[in-house]
Design a protein around this motif. Structure first.
Motif, short mmCIF file in Angstrom:
data_model
loop_
_atom_site.label_atom_id
_atom_site.label_comp_id
_atom_site.label_asym_id
_atom_site.label_seq_id
_atom_site.Cartn_x
_atom_site.Cartn_y
_atom_site.Cartn_z
N LEU A 84 17.22 13.70 -17.48
CA LEU A 84 16.31 12.67 -17.98
C LEU A 84 16.76 11.27 -17.56
O LEU A 84 15.93 10.37 -17.39
N GLU A 85 18.06 11.09 -17.36
CA GLU A 85 18.58 9.80 -16.91
C GLU A 85 18.12 9.50 -15.48
O GLU A 85 17.89 8.33 -15.12
N ARG A 86 17.99 10.55 -14.66
CA ARG A 86 17.56 10.37 -13.28
C ARG A 86 16.04 10.36 -13.13
O ARG A 86 15.53 9.98 -12.07
N LEU A 87 15.33 10.81 -14.16
CA LEU A 87 13.88 10.95 -14.06
C LEU A 87 13.15 9.64 -13.77
O LEU A 87 12.20 9.63 -12.96
N PRO A 88 13.48 8.50 -14.40
CA PRO A 88 12.76 7.26 -14.11
C PRO A 88 12.77 6.87 -12.64
O PRO A 88 11.76 6.37 -12.11
N ALA A 89 13.90 7.08 -11.97
CA ALA A 89 13.98 6.74 -10.54
C ALA A 89 13.02 7.60 -9.72
O ALA A 89 12.35 7.11 -8.81
N THR A 90 12.93 8.89 -10.06
CA THR A 90 12.01 9.78 -9.35
C THR A 90 10.57 9.41 -9.63
O THR A 90 9.72 9.41 -8.72
N LEU A 91 10.25 9.09 -10.89
CA LEU A 91 8.89 8.68 -11.23
C LEU A 91 8.51 7.39 -10.51
O LEU A 91 7.37 7.22 -10.06
N GLU A 92 9.46 6.47 -10.42
CA GLU A 92 9.21 5.21 -9.72
C GLU A 92 8.85 5.47 -8.26
O GLU A 92 7.88 4.91 -7.73
N LEU A 93 9.61 6.34 -7.62
CA LEU A 93 9.35 6.66 -6.22
C LEU A 93 8.03 7.41 -6.06
O LEU A 93 7.26 7.14 -5.13
N ILE B 53 5.33 7.35 -8.05
CA ILE B 53 4.21 6.45 -8.29
C ILE B 53 3.99 5.53 -7.10
O ILE B 53 2.85 5.27 -6.67
N ALA B 54 5.08 5.00 -6.55
CA ALA B 54 4.97 4.12 -5.37
C ALA B 54 4.39 4.88 -4.18
O ALA B 54 3.56 4.34 -3.44
N ALA B 55 4.80 6.14 -4.01
CA ALA B 55 4.28 6.95 -2.90
C ALA B 55 2.79 7.23 -3.08
O ALA B 55 2.02 7.16 -2.11
N MET B 56 2.38 7.53 -4.31
CA MET B 56 0.96 7.76 -4.57
C MET B 56 0.15 6.49 -4.36
O MET B 56 -0.98 6.54 -3.86
N PHE B 57 0.73 5.33 -4.71
CA PHE B 57 0.05 4.06 -4.48
C PHE B 57 -0.15 3.83 -2.98
O PHE B 57 -1.24 3.43 -2.53
N VAL B 58 0.89 4.08 -2.20
CA VAL B 58 0.79 3.94 -0.75
C VAL B 58 -0.29 4.88 -0.20
O VAL B 58 -1.11 4.49 0.64
N ALA B 59 -0.31 6.12 -0.70
CA ALA B 59 -1.28 7.10 -0.22
C ALA B 59 -2.71 6.67 -0.54
O ALA B 59 -3.60 6.77 0.31
N ILE B 60 -2.93 6.17 -1.75
CA ILE B 60 -4.27 5.76 -2.16
C ILE B 60 -4.74 4.54 -1.38
O ILE B 60 -5.89 4.47 -0.92
N VAL B 61 -3.84 3.57 -1.21
CA VAL B 61 -4.19 2.35 -0.47
C VAL B 61 -4.56 2.67 0.98
O VAL B 61 -5.47 2.04 1.56
N ILE B 62 -3.91 3.66 1.55
CA ILE B 62 -4.22 4.04 2.94
C ILE B 62 -5.44 4.95 3.00
O ILE B 62 -6.35 4.75 3.81
N ALA B 63 -5.50 5.94 2.11
CA ALA B 63 -6.48 7.02 2.26
C ALA B 63 -7.90 6.61 1.89
O ALA B 63 -8.85 6.98 2.60
N ILE B 64 -8.08 5.88 0.79
CA ILE B 64 -9.45 5.57 0.35
C ILE B 64 -10.20 4.69 1.36
O ILE B 64 -11.30 5.05 1.79
N PRO B 65 -9.66 3.54 1.80
CA PRO B 65 -10.40 2.76 2.81
C PRO B 65 -10.59 3.52 4.12
O PRO B 65 -11.67 3.50 4.71
N LEU B 66 -9.54 4.23 4.56
CA LEU B 66 -9.63 4.94 5.83
C LEU B 66 -10.64 6.08 5.76
O LEU B 66 -11.40 6.31 6.70
N GLY B 67 -10.65 6.80 4.62
CA GLY B 67 -11.60 7.89 4.46
C GLY B 67 -13.04 7.39 4.41
O GLY B 67 -13.95 8.01 4.99
N ILE B 68 -13.26 6.25 3.73
CA ILE B 68 -14.61 5.68 3.65
C ILE B 68 -15.08 5.20 5.02
O ILE B 68 -16.20 5.49 5.45
N TRP B 69 -14.23 4.45 5.70
CA TRP B 69 -14.60 3.95 7.01
C TRP B 69 -14.87 5.10 7.98
O TRP B 69 -15.80 5.04 8.78
N SER B 70 -14.06 6.12 7.91
CA SER B 70 -14.23 7.26 8.81
C SER B 70 -15.56 7.96 8.56
O SER B 70 -16.23 8.39 9.49
N ALA B 71 -15.96 8.07 7.27
CA ALA B 71 -17.22 8.74 6.94
C ALA B 71 -18.43 7.90 7.31
O ALA B 71 -19.44 8.43 7.81
#
Length: 306
Positions: free
Chosen positions: A92-101, A103-121
């Motif tokens: 549990l002590e290590r869990l916050p660091a993993t959650l931080e990473l 969440i940041a990875a999902m944010f990067v994915a969403i920022v890239i995927a949603i505009p790119l997917g819309i423009w592509s369609a």
């Protein structure tokens, strides 16, 4: 109705976690004898037998499992022989660091995927569409460990812009998040594109266009929301991928999270840490799938919970 559905889903978590705990215990049981790693190579057989007895490893399988379940029901996964401390607090002590990473990875994915997917369609069969789909295939094909190493060589070693490893500042988070988020973005981009193409061919979209509504509002107000349900599904399913990806990403960037702890525990056969880590990860994945089911109702009020 929704309250009953939520209670029923929460009750379903119990047998799932029970099955997971049994599988993990079986895998740990057949993985090998950790006593060999806990004692020096010149330890006598008497010392080995004594330590094995004190840890309860000389008892039959069903007795060991019963003892394990007794501790599990009390939140006790045993003690880590490497850290000489209770396993669950360490996880549990290590869990916050993993959650931080994650969440940041999902944010990067969403920022890239949603505009790119819309423009592509909206630009189907154009050069932008071919570039986006080609990039999505390339991003999905690239292994995380290779991309992470390349990013380190470029931005840390060659350019010196970002730190190589560790955690502490926003700069430390950039490269691991991009490494982990790229593969997820590739999968989401393709899904958003196909979902948007299906929605854009619906009658109500053509009706909105015939009324003279600007394409920007047609796409972002009418089409996007209806295309997000499969995206929520794949995002929830990607939770296990994100957590699994952190095992490699955290090792590459020396990110002090749960993934790095689990890898070290596997290498040293620290079974208490392994069991606690897998249990916590499984619980996180189950909760994310439950959260996705609840988000469906927000996106589409027509969905009923039976």
């Amino acid at each position: 109705m929704m309250g009953k559905y939520l209670v029923r889903r929460l009750l379903q978590i119990i047998p799932v976690l029970f099955i997971i705990s049994f599988i993990v215990f079986c895998l740990v049981f057949v993985a090998g004898d950790p006593v060999a790693l806990m004692l020096p190579e010149d330890a006598s057989q008497e010392d080995i037998d004594q330590l094995r007895t004190s840890l309860g490893l000389d008892r039959p399988f069903h007795i060991q499992y019963f003892t394990y379940m007794q501790g599990l029901l009390q939140g006790d996964f045993g003690d880590s022989f490497r850290y000489n401390a209770s396993a669950l607090p360490l996880v549990l002590e290590r869990l916050p660091a993993t959650l931080e990473l994650a969440i940041a990875a999902m944010f990067v994915a969403i920022v890239i995927a949603i505009p790119l997917g819309i423009w592509s369609a909206t630009k189907q069969n154009s050069s932008l569409d071919l570039l986006a789909t080609g990039g999505a295939v390339l991003g999905k094909a690239m292994p995380n460990f290779w991309l992470g190493i390349m990013l380190i060589l470029l931005f840390s070693v060659t350019l010196g812009w970002l730190p190589v490893s560790g955690r502490g500042t926003f700069a430390h988070l950039v490269l691991p998040a991009i490494t982990l988020g790229t593969g997820i973005a590739a999968e989401m981009t393709r899904l958003i594109r196909s979902s948007m193409l299906e929605i854009l061919n619906q009658d109500y979209i053509r009706t909105a266009k015939s009324k003279g509504i600007h394409d920007f509002f047609v796409v972002n107000k009418h089409a996007l929301r209806n295309s997000l349900i499969p995206v929520v599904t794949i995002t929830a399913l990607q939770t296990s991928t994100v957590v699994g990806g952190t095992l490699i990403t955290e090792t590459i960037f020396s990110w002090p999270g749960l993934g790095q702890l689990l890898i070290q525990a596997v290498n040293t056969r620290d079974m208490a840490i392994v069991q606690a880590s897998v249990f916590v990860i499984a619980f996180m994945v189950i909760l994310m799938n439950l959260l996705a089911d609840l988000i469906y109702k927000v996106l589409d009020p027509r969905i009923k919970y039976n």
